[in-house]
Design an enzyme around this catalytic site. Structure first.
Site, PDB file in Angstrom:
ATOM      1  N   HIS A 169      -7.144  -8.439  -2.074  1.00  0.00           N
ATOM      2  CA  HIS A 169      -8.478  -7.857  -1.858  1.00  0.00           C
ATOM      3  C   HIS A 169      -8.485  -6.386  -2.229  1.00  0.00           C
ATOM      4  O   HIS A 169      -7.446  -5.728  -2.269  1.00  0.00           O
ATOM      5  CB  HIS A 169      -8.914  -8.029  -0.397  1.00  0.00           C
ATOM      6  CG  HIS A 169      -8.000  -7.355   0.574  1.00  0.00           C
ATOM      7  ND1 HIS A 169      -6.854  -7.949   1.058  1.00  0.00           N
ATOM      8  CD2 HIS A 169      -8.033  -6.121   1.140  1.00  0.00           C
ATOM      9  CE1 HIS A 169      -6.226  -7.118   1.875  1.00  0.00           C
ATOM     10  NE2 HIS A 169      -6.921  -5.993   1.948  1.00  0.00           N
ATOM     11  N   HIS A 192     -10.524  -2.912  -0.923  1.00  0.00           N
ATOM     12  CA  HIS A 192     -11.434  -2.345   0.078  1.00  0.00           C
ATOM     13  C   HIS A 192     -12.516  -1.533  -0.624  1.00  0.00           C
ATOM     14  O   HIS A 192     -12.215  -0.733  -1.524  1.00  0.00           O
ATOM     15  CB  HIS A 192     -10.677  -1.415   1.026  1.00  0.00           C
ATOM     16  CG  HIS A 192      -9.662  -2.117   1.875  1.00  0.00           C
ATOM     17  ND1 HIS A 192      -9.952  -2.574   3.136  1.00  0.00           N
ATOM     18  CD2 HIS A 192      -8.370  -2.441   1.645  1.00  0.00           C
ATOM     19  CE1 HIS A 192      -8.873  -3.146   3.655  1.00  0.00           C
ATOM     20  NE2 HIS A 192      -7.895  -3.075   2.768  1.00  0.00           N
ATOM     21  N   TYR A 210       0.840  -1.199   0.000  1.00  0.00           N
ATOM     22  CA  TYR A 210       0.000   0.000   0.000  1.00  0.00           C
ATOM     23  C   TYR A 210       0.871   1.243   0.000  1.00  0.00           C
ATOM     24  O   TYR A 210       1.928   1.270   0.647  1.00  0.00           O
ATOM     25  CB  TYR A 210      -0.868   0.049   1.268  1.00  0.00           C
ATOM     26  CG  TYR A 210      -2.015  -0.922   1.283  1.00  0.00           C
ATOM     27  CD1 TYR A 210      -3.290  -0.523   0.885  1.00  0.00           C
ATOM     28  CD2 TYR A 210      -1.831  -2.226   1.715  1.00  0.00           C
ATOM     29  CE1 TYR A 210      -4.350  -1.408   0.929  1.00  0.00           C
ATOM     30  CE2 TYR A 210      -2.882  -3.123   1.756  1.00  0.00           C
ATOM     31  CZ  TYR A 210      -4.150  -2.705   1.360  1.00  0.00           C
ATOM     32  OH  TYR A 210      -5.200  -3.583   1.398  1.00  0.00           O
ATOM     33  N   ARG A 256      -2.525 -11.843   3.940  1.00  0.00           N
ATOM     34  CA  ARG A 256      -3.865 -11.442   3.514  1.00  0.00           C
ATOM     35  C   ARG A 256      -4.095 -11.891   2.077  1.00  0.00           C
ATOM     36  O   ARG A 256      -3.270 -11.627   1.194  1.00  0.00           O
ATOM     37  CB  ARG A 256      -4.017  -9.915   3.540  1.00  0.00           C
ATOM     38  CG  ARG A 256      -4.100  -9.190   4.880  1.00  0.00           C
ATOM     39  CD  ARG A 256      -5.222  -9.601   5.824  1.00  0.00           C
ATOM     40  NE  ARG A 256      -6.481 -10.074   5.277  1.00  0.00           N
ATOM     41  CZ  ARG A 256      -7.471  -9.299   4.813  1.00  0.00           C
ATOM     42  NH1 ARG A 256      -7.383  -8.008   4.791  1.00  0.00           N
ATOM     43  NH2 ARG A 256      -8.599  -9.847   4.370  1.00  0.00           N
ATOM     44  N   TYR A 316      -0.269  -9.929   0.706  1.00  0.00           N
ATOM     45  CA  TYR A 316       0.839  -9.392   1.493  1.00  0.00           C
ATOM     46  C   TYR A 316       0.857 -10.003   2.893  1.00  0.00           C
ATOM     47  O   TYR A 316      -0.180 -10.421   3.411  1.00  0.00           O
ATOM     48  CB  TYR A 316       0.777  -7.863   1.574  1.00  0.00           C
ATOM     49  CG  TYR A 316      -0.493  -7.298   2.175  1.00  0.00           C
ATOM     50  CD1 TYR A 316      -0.617  -7.110   3.545  1.00  0.00           C
ATOM     51  CD2 TYR A 316      -1.565  -6.936   1.360  1.00  0.00           C
ATOM     52  CE1 TYR A 316      -1.777  -6.590   4.088  1.00  0.00           C
ATOM     53  CE2 TYR A 316      -2.730  -6.416   1.892  1.00  0.00           C
ATOM     54  CZ  TYR A 316      -2.828  -6.246   3.257  1.00  0.00           C
ATOM     55  OH  TYR A 316      -3.988  -5.734   3.791  1.00  0.00           O
TER      56      TYR A 316
END
Lengths: 245, 187
Positions: free
Chosen positions: A163, A165, A111, A160, A150
């Site tokens: 995905h 959000h 991110y 995780r 990640y």
């Protein structure tokens, strides 16, 4: 009907759906331990403040907000994808002109956030943030990059699943929803507490997009379709009782 | 009756700051509005530590108790410069601030009147679903006592829903857990 505004009833309440959602106390996700209320929630009737909500418009959107591959001078690395779908309520009604916000990791799973420091490079051409309004039929569409998985430190060797959000408003305070969209067949679901926190397996599957070959853009981008269902209205005595299921 | 199962909630996670905050998010009413008040507070976890990765959202009526929304049976009333919705991430000290207008009383069920209040959603890393609470105002003692929602809360816990006066508005701390845990609602 009375003309005194203080005695008029509120519009129909929204159906309660607590059983669909993960519990606030879920030991498998360690950070819930100190962040869940212990007293239990008190029932809030759906009065005027709850059945209304912000109807945000075009002023929240700027150019390229729905195409995350065109927000920089160059193109981001990774697999270009179209993510589209329809926002409906539990009664099957499309939710038109509602704000949809997304944020995600880049193709390598990082991110663009000061708190994300795992050893995977940032992509100078990818911010990972998108916004759009649904159309008349409640449809939305983003072009983006397929995010990577990640690691995180929740449990030993925790990863995780990939995905995106999603944040949605609907038309009422009761319909506000923040969630995550997953990709079909992800091998990481089994060890993911976010996924496993949803009590009903069928409900988990509702977070998985469908690979959508028909809407793939030839020689350009793969496509995934993901429909979102916000809460519908509660039954009222005036409602047509026809059983359509 | 609702026939389609809803999409489950998931946490905003630790990286909500890249996606959700807006530059004008904290301003439910335009910056500089003379009657505007700040509602500031800290989001605390069960150990009393500030939560630096949370997001506070507010929704409320205008000072006349009206909403700019078609589902209000009294009709929608728009007020220039007033969005009625505020959004603010918590900072490194767990603090948030929303600049808004104090709402007016709003009709409640059966001819009752709800005291001025603001609906609040709390999102954070470590929360798999939002929690919802309400802000009431300290100078509204009589209206608060008659409010159908607030008066349904047992007396000792009621105080967690009433803001405190502050120099430029109000203070409303939110405690997710612990002895002074804020009252949260199933909405």
């Amino acid at each position: 009907m009375s003309t005194d505004p203080t005695t008029r009833p509120a519009p129909p309440a929204y159906a309660r759906d607590a059983e669909v959602h993960p519990p606030l106390d879920y030991p498998g996700y360690r950070s819930t331990a100190l962040r869940h209320p212990k007293r239990g929630l008190r029932l809030l009737p759906h009065l005027l403040t709850e059945v209304t909500g912000p109807l945000l418009g075009e002023d929240r959107i700027s150019e390229n907000d729905s195409d995350l591959t065109r927000q920089h001078d160059g193109e981001p690395q990774g697999q270009r994808i179209i993510v589209h779908g329809q926002v409906r309520d539990g009664d099957g009604r499309p939710v038109p002109h509602t704000l949809v916000e997304i944020w995600q990791a880049n193709a390598g799973g990082r991110y663009r956030h000061t708190g994300d420091n795992w050893p995977c490079p940032l992509d100078p051409n990818f911010s990972g943030v998108g916004r759009t309004l649904t159309d008349d039929q409640g449809r939305y569409r983003f072009t983006t990059i397929r995010p990577g998985a990640y690691p995180w430190r929740n449990h030993d060797n925790a990863w995780r699943p990939a995905h995106i959000h999603f944040s949605l408003f609907g038309r009422a305070f009761t319909q506000r929803l923040v969630t995550q969209m997953y990709f079909p067949g992800d091998p990481l679901f089994f060890q993911d507490p976010m996924w496993n926190s949803i009590p009903d397996e069928k409900a988990r599957e509702r977070l998985v997009a469908r690979f959508d070959y028909a809407n793939t853009a030839p020689e350009w981008a793969l496509a995934y379709e993901w429909d979102i269902v916000l809460r519908g209205r509660e039954a009222t005595v005036f409602e047509d009782e026809v059983d359509e299921d | 009756m609702a026939r389609y199962a809803t999409t489950p909630s998931q946490t905003v996670g630790p990286y909500l700051h890249i996606g959700l905050p807006w530059p004008d998010g904290p301003f439910a009413v335009a910056e500089g509005t003379p009657e505007g008040v700040w509602i500031r507070g800290v989001l605390y976890d069960g150990a009393g530590a500030p939560v630096p990765d949370g997001l506070i959202e507010t929704w409320q009526a205008d000072p006349e108790g009206r909403f700019d929304h078609p589902d209000d049976p009294r009709g929608a009333v728009a007020r220039p410069g007033f969005r009625a919705f505020g959004r603010c991430p918590t900072d490194a000290n767990g603090e948030y601030g929303i600049f808004t207008l104090k709402p007016g009383p709003v009709p409640g069920p059966g001819g009752t009147l709800q005291a001025p209040h603001i609906d609040v959603s709390v999102f954070a890393r470590g929360m798999l679903h939002r929690t919802v609470t309400r802000v009431y105002f300290p100078e509204e003692a009589a209206a608060n006592a008659a409010d159908p929602v607030l008066s349904s809360v047992p007396e000792p816990e009621r105080a967690t829903l009433v803001a405190r006066p502050a120099e430029d508005g109000y203070r409303f701390d939110i405690r997710l857990q612990g002895e002074d845990e804020t009252v949260f609602f199933d909405v």
